[in-house]
Design a protein around this motif. Structure first.
Motif, PDB file in Angstrom:
ATOM      1  N   ILE A 149       2.537   1.536   0.723  1.00 49.28           N
ATOM      2  CA  ILE A 149       2.081   1.354   2.103  1.00 49.28           C
ATOM      3  C   ILE A 149       2.127  -0.134   2.435  1.00 49.28           C
ATOM      4  N   ASN A 150       2.810  -0.469   3.524  1.00 39.86           N
ATOM      5  CA  ASN A 150       2.994  -1.877   3.909  1.00 39.86           C
ATOM      6  C   ASN A 150       1.867  -2.424   4.753  1.00 39.86           C
ATOM      7  N   SER A 151       1.242  -1.561   5.559  1.00 36.36           N
ATOM      8  CA  SER A 151       0.353  -2.073   6.593  1.00 36.36           C
ATOM      9  C   SER A 151      -0.749  -1.072   6.899  1.00 36.36           C
ATOM     10  N   VAL A 152      -1.922  -1.618   7.232  1.00 39.32           N
ATOM     11  CA  VAL A 152      -3.062  -0.776   7.618  1.00 39.32           C
ATOM     12  C   VAL A 152      -3.782  -1.470   8.771  1.00 39.32           C
ATOM     13  N   ASP A 153      -4.337  -0.660   9.688  1.00 41.60           N
ATOM     14  CA  ASP A 153      -5.233  -1.235  10.690  1.00 41.60           C
ATOM     15  C   ASP A 153      -6.303  -0.213  11.045  1.00 41.60           C
ATOM     16  N   ILE A 154      -7.451  -0.732  11.470  1.00 39.55           N
ATOM     17  CA  ILE A 154      -8.587   0.108  11.851  1.00 39.55           C
ATOM     18  C   ILE A 154      -8.954  -0.229  13.290  1.00 39.55           C
ATOM     19  N   LYS A 155      -9.156   0.815  14.098  1.00 38.17           N
ATOM     20  CA  LYS A 155      -9.567   0.632  15.493  1.00 38.17           C
ATOM     21  C   LYS A 155     -10.911  -0.089  15.537  1.00 38.17           C
ATOM     22  N   GLN A 156     -10.990  -1.171  16.353  1.00 40.54           N
ATOM     23  CA  GLN A 156     -12.173  -2.026  16.369  1.00 40.54           C
ATOM     24  C   GLN A 156     -13.257  -1.564  17.348  1.00 40.54           C
ATOM     25  N   THR A 157     -13.143  -0.291  17.789  1.00 39.62           N
ATOM     26  CA  THR A 157     -14.201   0.309  18.615  1.00 39.62           C
ATOM     27  C   THR A 157     -14.478   1.697  18.060  1.00 39.62           C
ATOM     28  N   ARG A 158     -15.685   2.186  18.264  1.00 39.56           N
ATOM     29  CA  ARG A 158     -15.983   3.557  17.810  1.00 39.56           C
ATOM     30  C   ARG A 158     -15.463   4.552  18.847  1.00 39.56           C
ATOM     31  N   PRO A 159     -15.096   5.787  18.484  1.00 38.26           N
ATOM     32  CA  PRO A 159     -15.043   6.302  17.101  1.00 38.26           C
ATOM     33  C   PRO A 159     -13.902   5.644  16.304  1.00 38.26           C
ATOM     34  N   TYR A 160     -14.168   5.385  15.024  1.00 38.17           N
ATOM     35  CA  TYR A 160     -13.174   4.711  14.185  1.00 38.17           C
ATOM     36  C   TYR A 160     -11.931   5.576  13.970  1.00 38.17           C
ATOM     37  N   ARG A 161     -10.804   4.895  13.987  1.00 39.61           N
ATOM     38  CA  ARG A 161      -9.529   5.517  13.609  1.00 39.61           C
ATOM     39  C   ARG A 161      -8.810   4.533  12.680  1.00 39.61           C
ATOM     40  N   LEU A 162      -7.937   5.055  11.840  1.00 40.03           N
ATOM     41  CA  LEU A 162      -7.200   4.215  10.895  1.00 40.03           C
ATOM     42  C   LEU A 162      -5.748   4.656  10.908  1.00 40.03           C
ATOM     43  N   ALA A 163      -4.824   3.699  10.866  1.00 42.18           N
ATOM     44  CA  ALA A 163      -3.396   4.026  10.842  1.00 42.18           C
ATOM     45  C   ALA A 163      -2.716   3.271   9.710  1.00 42.18           C
ATOM     46  N   LEU A 164      -1.689   3.902   9.126  1.00 35.98           N
ATOM     47  CA  LEU A 164      -0.938   3.322   8.008  1.00 35.98           C
ATOM     48  C   LEU A 164       0.549   3.274   8.344  1.00 35.98           C
ATOM     49  N   ALA A 165       1.267   2.351   7.694  1.00 38.79           N
ATOM     50  CA  ALA A 165       2.728   2.244   7.829  1.00 38.79           C
ATOM     51  C   ALA A 165       3.313   2.093   6.431  1.00 38.79           C
ATOM     52  N   SER A 166       4.346   2.899   6.134  1.00 40.04           N
ATOM     53  CA  SER A 166       4.820   2.983   4.750  1.00 40.04           C
ATOM     54  C   SER A 166       6.326   2.834   4.603  1.00 40.04           C
ATOM     55  N   ASP A 167       6.742   2.524   3.377  1.00 39.02           N
ATOM     56  CA  ASP A 167       8.163   2.469   3.021  1.00 39.02           C
ATOM     57  C   ASP A 167       8.827   3.851   3.028  1.00 39.02           C
ATOM     58  N   ASP A 168       8.023   4.920   3.145  1.00 35.82           N
ATOM     59  CA  ASP A 168       8.625   6.272   3.160  1.00 35.82           C
ATOM     60  C   ASP A 168       9.097   6.649   4.573  1.00 35.82           C
ATOM     61  N   THR A 169       9.229   5.655   5.471  1.00 36.68           N
ATOM     62  CA  THR A 169       9.690   5.768   6.872  1.00 36.68           C
ATOM     63  C   THR A 169       8.654   6.420   7.801  1.00 36.68           C
ATOM     64  N   CYS A 170       7.458   6.686   7.289  1.00 29.96           N
ATOM     65  CA  CYS A 170       6.444   7.354   8.106  1.00 29.96           C
ATOM     66  C   CYS A 170       5.223   6.471   8.347  1.00 29.96           C
ATOM     67  N   GLY A 171       4.511   6.824   9.398  1.00 26.22           N
ATOM     68  CA  GLY A 171       3.169   6.300   9.610  1.00 26.22           C
ATOM     69  C   GLY A 171       2.198   7.452   9.458  1.00 26.22           C
ATOM     70  N   SER A 172       0.909   7.147   9.415  1.00 29.11           N
ATOM     71  CA  SER A 172      -0.059   8.251   9.358  1.00 29.11           C
ATOM     72  C   SER A 172      -1.342   7.843  10.076  1.00 29.11           C
ATOM     73  N   PHE A 173      -2.093   8.865  10.494  1.00 34.41           N
ATOM     74  CA  PHE A 173      -3.253   8.666  11.356  1.00 34.41           C
ATOM     75  C   PHE A 173      -4.481   9.341  10.724  1.00 34.41           C
ATOM     76  N   PHE A 174      -5.611   8.619  10.722  1.00 29.29           N
ATOM     77  CA  PHE A 174      -6.837   9.099  10.075  1.00 29.29           C
ATOM     78  C   PHE A 174      -8.006   8.973  11.040  1.00 29.29           C
ATOM     79  N   GLU A 175      -8.975   9.916  10.892  1.00 26.87           N
ATOM     80  CA  GLU A 175     -10.236   9.818  11.630  1.00 26.87           C
ATOM     81  C   GLU A 175     -11.356   9.613  10.623  1.00 26.87           C
ATOM     82  N   GLY A 176     -12.442   8.965  11.075  1.00 26.55           N
ATOM     83  CA  GLY A 176     -13.541   8.761  10.132  1.00 26.55           C
ATOM     84  C   GLY A 176     -14.660   7.965  10.764  1.00 26.55           C
TER      85      GLY A 176
END
Length: 587
Positions: A149-176
């Motif tokens: 995974i090359n990159s990560v970021d977290i939404k700086q307002t609630r509700p929190y969300r997290l996103a990833l960027a990877s060498d497998d050509t995909c991104g992904s989205f998380f709730e928490g």
């Protein structure tokens, strides 16, 4: 304390072709930070000559990010370790340390309350981890990727969300929290290099090696559209950074441009062309208040001007590879420091302000091994590219004609009155006059390591690996061996005459420093002990009473010729930084 640290002239970021470089921003807006070797470098964004360096990592540091509170920095290294340390005190005390990954950390993100950290990169069992900053306890699982995974970021307002960027050509989205995988984003066709939420949390953007950027909804992760249609850049995009008001962003690309985007319209407002050389590829960027910063493959830090895209406001230069040699010279009445690095790069620094630049034109193509200045205001340098160069300090550009090609690799160069230079090469000693070889000694029965010309030009001292110094007399354009030697306990690593020619100082690999009195037939004046590892470099003070030695023990000692017990001990710093000290007494 007999000395104080006056300036740190920081290194540039350590860059690698095709690899994104994360620049961390300061929530208070004062500083920015990046990494080089085992160091985190913190620089003032208004005056980047003001710098601070964190050196506590045992492995190469890859990324560092401020906590949103501004009180702590989390830095990650090549071994998967994260150190969380204090920003408010000079000592940068360690608060917590964790090893969330088993491989290189590529990116770090904090939640806005500064209580949770996500770290991503390479690893054997997982490529990401998200945990509480004060206990290391997991607050979710960053699964769903097949490659690093090359990159990560977290939404700086609630509700929190997290996103990833990877060498497998995909991104992904998380709730928490706890962060749970929601879905994969498959819009990119190549490596996804960067993902960043807008400061207001409403949107996020991914950027990839395919030159594309996609815009998503920050709350539900749904695709909104693209920036720049089919292709945002002609080359891969390595980094993105949002404007503080979330309406614009900048993107940095391998096509040597940076673009400023109107996110609502999905179009580029401005294109900044940063050059045409491969070293002008753009691998990192940061938008902090009104400052737009980007990092070139050369390591240069560019301050962009929105109103004049073809000219940078400022380009911060320096060294990105280790510094091998330095010398000091007055230019226009002001002291300047000259430094040469492992990649052949030479920089000059105003010793008072830290303002610096490099010589223009084509210079050395390999490591600069030693440098001295002569009476003609020339910087004389020897390099592993088998040349000696004479560069006019006042012109600050390399001369194509003042280059002397050597038969063998030069290890050491020294100068004296009357246009003399002495080059000690592998298996050869060469005397030069007015930039021309006039005498060569070959087939030596010893291994010459280092040479020093007496300032008056009467004697050439050559130190050998056999622990002997041979004193040759300079007669016209020849060196005459009159059988005079000085014996030391180990191989000579460096030597220099005092500026007035009264003393010859030597260091050897048995950790002994010796000073000899020239007028008294080179009798021993004093021996000095202190280094715990091999000393490798020596320099005289202009007062001819003090000299300094530096060693593999990362220590610098300042010695007093007449009293071996009167010494100042200065602990060293990393090789890519230049430091200046003021001696307050005894030096």
């Amino acid at each position: 304390m007999p000395y104080e640290l006056k300036h740190v002239f920081a290194s540039l970021p350590q860059m690698e072709r095709g690899v994104a470089k994360v620049i961390g921003g300061d929530p208070k807006g004062n500083n920015f930070l990046y990494t080089n070797g085992k160091c985190v470098i913190i620089r003032n964004i208004e005056n980047p000559a003001i710098a601070d360096i964190y050196t506590e990592h045992a492995h190469t540091v890859t990324v560092a990010k401020y906590a949103p509170s501004g009180y702590y920095i989390a830095s990650g290294d090549a071994s998967g370790r994260i150190r969380i340390w204090d920003t408010t005190q000079k000592e940068h005390l360690l608060k917590y340390e964790y090893t969330p990954l088993s491989g290189k950390v590529k990116d770090i993100a904090w939640t806005e309350d500064s209580k949770r950290i996500a770290a991503v990169g390479d690893g054997r069992e997982k490529f990401g981890s998200v945990f509480l900053w004060d206990s290391g306890s997991s607050v979710g699982e960053l699964s769903g990727h097949a490659k690093l995974i090359n990159s990560v970021d977290i939404k700086q307002t609630r509700p929190y969300r997290l996103a990833l960027a990877s060498d497998d050509t995909c991104g992904s989205f998380f709730e928490g929290p706890p962060f749970k995988f929601k879905f994969t984003m498959r819009e990119h066709s190549q490596f996804v290099n960067c993902v960043r939420f807008s400061p207001d949390g409403n949107r996020f953007v991914t950027a990839g090696a395919d030159g594309q950027m996609f815009l998503y909804d920050g709350k539900d992760g749904n695709l909104i559209g693209t920036l720049g249609g089919e292709k945002a850049h002609k080359g891969g995009i390595y980094a993105i950074s949002w404007s503080p008001d979330s309406s614009q962003l900048i993107s940095a690309s391998g096509d040597k441009t940076v673009k400023l985007w109107d996110v609502g319209a999905g179009t580029a407002v401005t294109t900044f062309n940063l050059g045409s050389d491969v070293t002008d590829q753009q691998l990192g960027c940061l938008w902090q208040n009104e400052h737009l910063l980007t990092i070139s493959l050369s390591g240069y830090i560019n301050y962009l001007d929105k109103n004049n895209p073809d000219r940078t406001i400022r380009t911060v230069k320096g060294h990105s590879k280790s510094i091998q040699c330095v010398t000091v010279h007055k230019k226009d009445g002001r002291p300047h420091i000259y430094s040469g690095s492992h990649d052949g790069h030479i920089n000059y620094w105003d010793a008072e302000t830290g303002e610096n630049d490099c010589f223009s034109g084509k210079g050395h193509s390999n490591q600069v091994s030693q440098m001295v200045t002569n009476d003609s205001s020339e910087l004389v340098t020897c390099s592993m590219d088998d040349t000696l160069r004479y560069t006019n300090i006042n012109k600050t550009e390399y001369s194509a004609s003042d280059v002397v090609k050597m038969d063998f690799q030069p290890k050491s160069v020294s100068v004296a009155a009357g246009g003399l230079s002495l080059a000690v090469c592998i298996g050869q000693v060469v005397l030069l006059k007015n930039k021309k070889k006039v005498f060569t000694m070959d087939n030596l029965d010893y291994e010459a390591e280092v040479g020093a010309l007496h300032p008056g030009g009467s004697t050439a001292a050559v130190g050998g690996a056999d622990g002997k110094v041979r004193l040759y007399s300079v007669q016209g354009n020849t060196l005459k061996d009159e059988g005079k030697t000085i014996e030391l306990s180990g191989a000579i690593t460096d030597m220099a005459y005092s500026n007035d020619g009264a003393y010859l100082a030597l260091i050897d690999d048995k950790k002994v420093t010796s000073v000899f009195t020239v007028a008294d037939d080179y009798s021993v004046k004093n021996n000095f002990y202190g280094h715990h590892a091999k000393p490798v470099t020596l320099a005289w003070s202009p007062d001819n009473e003090h000299f300094a030695t530096g060693g593999m023990d990362m220590m610098v000692f300042i010695w007093t010729v007449s009293d071996p017990d009167k010494r100042i001990k200065v602990p060293g710093r990393p090789h890519t930084c230049t430091q200046t000290y003021t001696a307050l007494s005894g030096g």
